[in-house]
Motif scaffolding. Sequence first.
Motif, PDB file in Angstrom:
ATOM      1  N   LEU A 140      45.440  16.014  29.676  1.00 42.54           N
ATOM      2  CA  LEU A 140      45.421  16.855  28.481  1.00 42.54           C
ATOM      3  C   LEU A 140      46.412  16.345  27.443  1.00 42.54           C
ATOM      4  N   ILE A 189      48.023  17.984  23.997  1.00 42.14           N
ATOM      5  CA  ILE A 189      48.109  19.254  23.277  1.00 42.14           C
ATOM      6  C   ILE A 189      49.139  19.135  22.162  1.00 42.14           C
ATOM      7  N   THR A 203      43.813  25.575  31.926  1.00 40.83           N
ATOM      8  CA  THR A 203      43.783  25.568  33.394  1.00 40.83           C
ATOM      9  C   THR A 203      43.062  26.786  33.943  1.00 40.83           C
ATOM     10  N   ALA A 209      41.411  27.111  24.848  1.00 45.52           N
ATOM     11  CA  ALA A 209      42.839  26.800  24.795  1.00 45.52           C
ATOM     12  C   ALA A 209      43.317  26.646  23.350  1.00 45.52           C
ATOM     13  N   VAL A 234      43.638  20.235  21.075  1.00 47.59           N
ATOM     14  CA  VAL A 234      43.581  20.041  22.528  1.00 47.59           C
ATOM     15  C   VAL A 234      42.585  18.922  22.818  1.00 47.59           C
ATOM     16  N   LYS A 247      52.120  24.867  23.090  1.00 50.10           N
ATOM     17  CA  LYS A 247      51.631  23.842  24.018  1.00 50.10           C
ATOM     18  C   LYS A 247      51.515  24.411  25.434  1.00 50.10           C
ATOM     19  N   ASP A 248      52.525  25.129  25.853  1.00 48.97           N
ATOM     20  CA  ASP A 248      52.505  25.715  27.196  1.00 48.97           C
ATOM     21  C   ASP A 248      51.372  26.717  27.341  1.00 48.97           C
ATOM     22  N   ARG A 272      47.967  24.923  27.565  1.00 46.27           N
ATOM     23  CA  ARG A 272      47.765  24.321  28.882  1.00 46.27           C
ATOM     24  C   ARG A 272      47.384  25.386  29.918  1.00 46.27           C
ATOM     25  N   ASN A 273      48.074  26.512  29.870  1.00 40.83           N
ATOM     26  CA  ASN A 273      47.778  27.589  30.827  1.00 40.83           C
ATOM     27  C   ASN A 273      46.378  28.150  30.624  1.00 40.83           C
TER      28      ASN A 273
END
Length: 429
Positions: free
Chosen positions: A104, A106, A90, A54, A119, A82-83, A86-87
């Motif tokens: 999390l 981030i 995941t 990530a 992260v 950040k998005d 996170r993706n």
Amino acid sequence: MAILPPGFISDRSGNFGIMTALLVVPLFGAAGMAVDFAHALSLRTQLYAAADAAAVGAISEKSGAVAAAMKMSGDGTISLGKDDARNIFTSQMSGELTDVHVDLGIDVTKTANKVNSLVSFSATMPTTFMRILGRDTVTISGTATAEYQTATFMDFYILLDNTPSMGVGATATDVATMEKNTSDTCAFACHETENKNNYYNLAKKLGVSMRIDVVRQATKELTQTAKTTRVSDNQFRMGVYTFGTKAEDAKLTTISDPTVNLDQVRTYTDAVDLMTIPRQGYNNDQQTSFDSALDQMKTIITTPGDGSTSATPQKILFFVSDGVGDSEKPQGCTKKLTGKRCQEPIDTSFCQPLKNKGIRVAVLYTTYLPLPKNNWYKDWIRPFQNEIPTKMQECASPGLYFEVSMTQGITEAMKELFLKVIRAPRITS
């Protein structure tokens, strides 16, 4: 009074069973602890791998975060990063991790010319055997970081020599075709406006490619190379300049001002053509003043920055020429004069002020072709023919010189020189 059996006090045969009974709980607890911790360490390793992926993926070269950073005028947080982080995190979760709740943290930020990602993760894992010791859960946590140095912002000022000497045939075959079809065996497609039967029109009729034709097409292709190479649509700006459209008013001419719209630069470059002359011998053929062109470029090119932001781009003069000056220069000519006419290799004293200003000079030398059937060439150019590439290389900044012969592709040569420029290490302090 009871009487004890003989040897009772000294008998120890039941101690093992008693001790085992007393130790069975801590022994099982210790064994269970090892199993639970091994399991926790395994999951922690997987979570670290997901965090690493990530942190790195969120700021990879082609990531949205880097593209956003390239457009930022200052420092700050990049929410898009950040998005993405996170993706990516995941997407790395599989097996039993899919059932584990992970907290999390981030953070993706830009500071100067660097993008940093952090992260952090924290998860609570249920235990099995450690419950015997009253421990129902184990907390797993960790942090992964990554750093990306953003690509360098650069402004390219492309100076194309379009003076009459660039009307020579582009290849040996083109030269031979012109010499065969002209009464004076001339290899130059002179663009005379007072003569409808000029050699420029003849070259077009014969399908001969002139050196200027190839340079024009190579410049257009260079805009495509820049488009496919750039990290963001504002990383490179390009401007195109020539020595003038006509000999009567020979002066630096702007074909395209520097812009990030590289498609526009490509379109405008269609206007690049051989400088016209009224007639043969006009102004004693003094149409190539490198001194004047380089002086004017030094004024046009503003003070360079370090390339870390779009507001502080590096500045590069991308100079394409055959390296022979021919101008009125009664003082300071490095070769013998014909009256006030100076024919010489490029005078590198006019390159140095550009470099002193912090401008990087990239030189593509389109090899000046020997013309053994041409008396003017034999008398004036051949004596210093071997000096031309040396002087052109001296004009260039270290490592930014490239010579292309008529048997090579100018398009590929310009591309290779461009890539050398953008891949050169940047000195930041």
